[in-house]
Design an enzyme around this catalytic site. Sequence first.
Site, PDB file in Angstrom:
ATOM      1  N   SER A 194      79.526  31.984  60.488  1.00 21.22           N
ATOM      2  CA  SER A 194      78.615  32.105  61.328  1.00 21.22           C
ATOM      3  C   SER A 194      77.467  31.090  60.814  1.00 21.22           C
ATOM      4  O   SER A 194      76.954  31.124  59.717  1.00 21.22           O
ATOM      5  CB  SER A 194      77.740  33.672  61.512  1.00 21.22           C
ATOM      6  OG  SER A 194      76.857  33.871  62.452  1.00 21.22           O
ATOM      7  N   GLU A 195      77.076  30.089  61.540  1.00 15.32           N
ATOM      8  CA  GLU A 195      76.307  29.117  60.953  1.00 15.32           C
ATOM      9  C   GLU A 195      74.927  29.090  60.668  1.00 15.32           C
ATOM     10  O   GLU A 195      74.313  28.309  59.826  1.00 15.32           O
ATOM     11  CB  GLU A 195      76.349  27.803  61.962  1.00 15.32           C
ATOM     12  CG  GLU A 195      75.415  27.842  63.250  1.00 15.32           C
ATOM     13  CD  GLU A 195      76.566  28.203  64.485  1.00 15.32           C
ATOM     14  OE1 GLU A 195      77.545  28.864  64.285  1.00 15.32           O
ATOM     15  OE2 GLU A 195      76.065  27.888  65.735  1.00 15.32           O
TER      16      GLU A 195
END
Lengths: 220, 220, 219, 219
Positions: C48-49
């Site tokens: 998840s960036e």
Amino acid sequence: MSKVVSLTEIMAEIESGQTVMIGGFLAVGTPESFITGMLEKEVTNLKIIANETSYPDQGIGRLVAARQVDKVTVSHIGTNPETGKQFNSGKLEVELVPQGTLVERIRAAGAGLGGILTSVGIGTRVAEGKEVLEIEGEKYLLELPLEAEIALLKAWKADKKGNLVYRKAARNFNPIMATAASRVLVEVDELVEVGDIDPDQVHTPGNFVDKVYVRGESNE
Amino acid sequence: MSKVVSLTEIMAEIESGQTVMIGGFLAVGTPESFITGMLEKEVTNLKIIANETSYPDQGIGRLVAARQVDKVTVSHIGTNPETGKQFNSGKLEVELVPQGTLVERIRAAGAGLGGILTSVGIGTRVAEGKEVLEIEGEKYLLELPLEAEIALLKAWKADKKGNLVYRKAARNFNPIMATAASRVLVEVDELVEVGDIDPDQVHTPGNFVDKVYVRGESNE
Amino acid sequence: MNKEEKRKIIAKRVAQELEDGDVVNLGIGIPTKVADYIPAGIDITLHSENGFVGLGTAPEPGEEDENLINAGGEPVTINPGGAFMNSADSFVLVRGGHLDVTVLGTLQVDEQGNIANWMIPGKFVPGMGGAMDLIVGAKKVIVATEHTIKGEKPKILKECTLPLSGKGEVDLIVTEMAVIDVSDRGLILREYNPEFEIEYIKEMTEADLKVSTELAEMV
Amino acid sequence: MNKEEKRKIIAKRVAQELEDGDVVNLGIGIPTKVADYIPAGIDITLHSENGFVGLGTAPEPGEEDENLINAGGEPVTINPGGAFMNSADSFVLVRGGHLDVTVLGTLQVDEQGNIANWMIPGKFVPGMGGAMDLIVGAKKVIVATEHTIKGEKPKILKECTLPLSGKGEVDLIVTEMAVIDVSDRGLILREYNPEFEIEYIKEMTEADLKVSTELAEMV
């Protein structure tokens, strides 16, 4: 799916002629079992990237003393007279890099950057042969990424997914090197179960790690 | 020597026209008490550097909605229709930067680098007006550092020296912004004694932090 | 076929592209749904960036953690063995060759592997978020998109007309009608959904679509 | 005056340059001894470039921690409120304007503020370690050195003859004889040790030494 392997399996990945990053600062944070394994396997012509060449009887220094190394890219060689001797007699290539630039070049490789600009080294021999860029009147050296085929690291704790926690000053170059090599092989003091390490306190996420060897485990 | 202060003392540092970094990702990890304080103080003409402009009723979005902002340097504005509206009517300047480049530019300022080279944005509008360097046949954009006068951050725990620990996904931009502003002001959920945070588990060392406000403390 | 059915077909098919051990980033929209169809027995780590690996399923109602969202702002969970990191390290992971696959939606994609998914000048300018970094950084870029806009207008073009997010980076396009490889020779129809005639698929694709000699049905 | 006395005078005087709240890096040799003379009542954070802040005193014999050394390889301790970091972050601290003072020994220093302390070509090539980064990065660079080589040969030169570690970065030179400011006008003798005649100090300094109008005795 466990990444935990024997020392034999680690050693199977290390070959003569490879470019190898080795974690540690004056042997603190260096995987000594891997060094011993490399001495026994007699891999030669290594190109080593590390902070320094340690002492003749410790860490990376042992590989230098055993003449298994062709080139070192380091910030310092003063603690290992053997490195200086081989360098002076032309048997060992030494690339000296300012420590902060060295670790930032390793990070650049791990971060997919094409290079970084730093004013460290401007006006010194470090600048020789390098591109100089001027930005808003300030001069910077263009320093290029440093990558390796193998990173040999030392951590304190790992879980079976390869999540790592380092201990005190033994952290040093290890987490950065974990990002910059094709294969990342880690020696640890202690193995814990997946889920035992608080996700807020992981220093190197397991996805950067290929194999884990637990120090002192029988070599099966 | 404690860095812990009241919200009033924090607010005394924030003035109209400043360039301000604000931590958080869609308001998670954003110091909401500071935002509320800025709304009440009615500081205007702010230049904000952040991941995005959040939602109109949360985090940075509240400052945009209240028209206190002249410029945002962010990766995304899609979650805050107010940002788009002000941008379209020419009331707000918007510099859009790819998220990884954005945080790396902030890090470059904090790390004393003159710039970084990245291939992200090559062949797109992001490359317009930027210097392109070719290294070993690969093209890279030269991206320059982003710094600020003030960083407004949110952490989970602090000690009185300003050592910080972040919680889960609320970490995001906060530790990087802590390195890139002249003054670093932090809102925390919890204050602990010096020595209570394991030195191996500090996310931002206290020497990067100027002042700490404990959320919910009376505003003395 | 309604929108929900299309999205399901796409997400399910994309999931089959993932391999054991892959680190994968799923974009917002259809890509997020890919997580629901990851084949049993393979171990995928979702990134998840906004700063972690080990993205888990949505929390039970009432179990949301205010400090734990995905890059789309939705409450999520983290799996055992996950790890949080700051945003700089998150993009070290993305750009540095540590991300095996990114799955993204798009406005347009073309036969050179160009993708445009961040703005419609004068109309809609959300920004690129982390998309440009993901497109350049991931080893494999999969575009997961409905084949057309509103069942009429092709999205798979000879050349993108909107501002690009990335140039020549797309490897695979998965739609409700087709699985298309982006190759040096252009777009290759590798699989098709038998609910659609091949001629119809070609018609709904502005780009030139070569049919693979090993053409198969989408499963 | 023997070597030990000289070193003590230098370390003690350098310590007085430190201000409350400073983050300071002390090099190997004389600089390390500065820690012993930090004035009471001021809070100094010592940085160790191998990866931490809050460097403490040497451990009691038998209390050494194998994972805790300083950048010179000696066993050390960390104070409460200290923090470990990786080497990249350690040099973010050094280069990014977060280090108030660095104190370094040297082979040569000159009147342009140049410093040479990392190699004697053909003889002695230890390498620069973190010195070049510290010299460029620290807000204030203090050279702490004996005034001469073996009581004879000047170390403070018109121009360094050895390969430089940094160009125009030195702010202050402290020796057993003198405290010398490096200014745009050259070297200014700010304080002198009354055990030495000013003429003798000038003689032992190759560089031109201007005497400050506010010349004082070293304390």
